[in-house]
Design an enzyme around this catalytic site. Sequence first.
Site, PDB file in Angstrom:
ATOM      1  NE  ARG A 159       9.954 -18.094  -2.324  1.00 40.68           N
ATOM      2  CZ  ARG A 159      10.136 -19.332  -2.756  1.00 40.68           C
ATOM      3  NH1 ARG A 159      10.571 -20.258  -1.935  1.00 40.68           N
ATOM      4  NH2 ARG A 159       9.908 -19.644  -4.017  1.00 40.68           N
ATOM      5  N   GLY A 168      -5.818   6.090 -14.866  1.00 43.58           N
ATOM      6  CA  GLY A 168      -6.953   6.764 -15.464  1.00 43.58           C
ATOM      7  C   GLY A 168      -7.246   8.105 -14.831  1.00 43.58           C
ATOM      8  CD  GLU A 171      -3.231   1.035   1.765  1.00 39.78           C
ATOM      9  OE1 GLU A 171      -3.991   2.011   1.758  1.00 39.78           O
ATOM     10  OE2 GLU A 171      -3.531  -0.064   2.252  1.00 39.78           O
ATOM     11  N   GLY A 200      -6.587   5.214  -1.354  1.00 39.69           N
ATOM     12  CA  GLY A 200      -6.853   3.810  -1.609  1.00 39.69           C
ATOM     13  C   GLY A 200      -8.327   3.465  -1.546  1.00 39.69           C
ATOM     14  CG  HIS A 222      -6.569   1.967 -15.311  1.00 41.82           C
ATOM     15  ND1 HIS A 222      -6.902   2.392 -16.577  1.00 41.82           N
ATOM     16  CD2 HIS A 222      -7.365   2.652 -14.460  1.00 41.82           C
ATOM     17  CE1 HIS A 222      -7.864   3.301 -16.484  1.00 41.82           C
ATOM     18  NE2 HIS A 222      -8.156   3.472 -15.220  1.00 41.82           N
ATOM     19  CG  HIS A 251       0.322 -13.248   2.225  1.00 38.84           C
ATOM     20  ND1 HIS A 251       0.941 -12.019   2.172  1.00 38.84           N
ATOM     21  CD2 HIS A 251      -0.916 -13.024   2.713  1.00 38.84           C
ATOM     22  CE1 HIS A 251       0.123 -11.094   2.625  1.00 38.84           C
ATOM     23  NE2 HIS A 251      -1.013 -11.685   2.961  1.00 38.84           N
TER      24      HIS A 251
END
Length: 144
Positions: A92, A109, A64, A83, A107, A90
Amino acid sequence: MTIWKKAFTLDTLNQTSLNTLVEHLGIKYSSFDDNSLSATMPVEPKTHQPLGMLHGGASVVLAETLGSIAANMCVDEKKYCVGLDINANHIRAMRTGNVTGKATPLHIGVTTQVWQIEISDERERLVCTSRITMAVMQHKKKEQ
């Protein structure tokens, strides 16, 4: 051709992390090119879950962080990004070392952006793959 609409350096990006969760987890912006932004994070007790492995939530924080900062560097000064949705797979487990996340746009936009973040270990093996959707917002005009 670069995707970036704002000028930045790794130093200026790292300065934005002071006194935040990003700094607390040891995340450092490490590189960028015309189409991606990368950062590293240590795998150590403060990024572990109780079983001593990299916490999935820490990986999501790294994802994030990269997606959000990258999105905000791709809009002009009149806009900002927040956001809307993030997911992570996940792949490994890790107990020690460092991971590196690399954010690339899927994208860019007018009203939304979608970023793919691949998190790898020091041997470039995939640890986590994440996708974040960002809303592009307009700064409100200040009333005088």
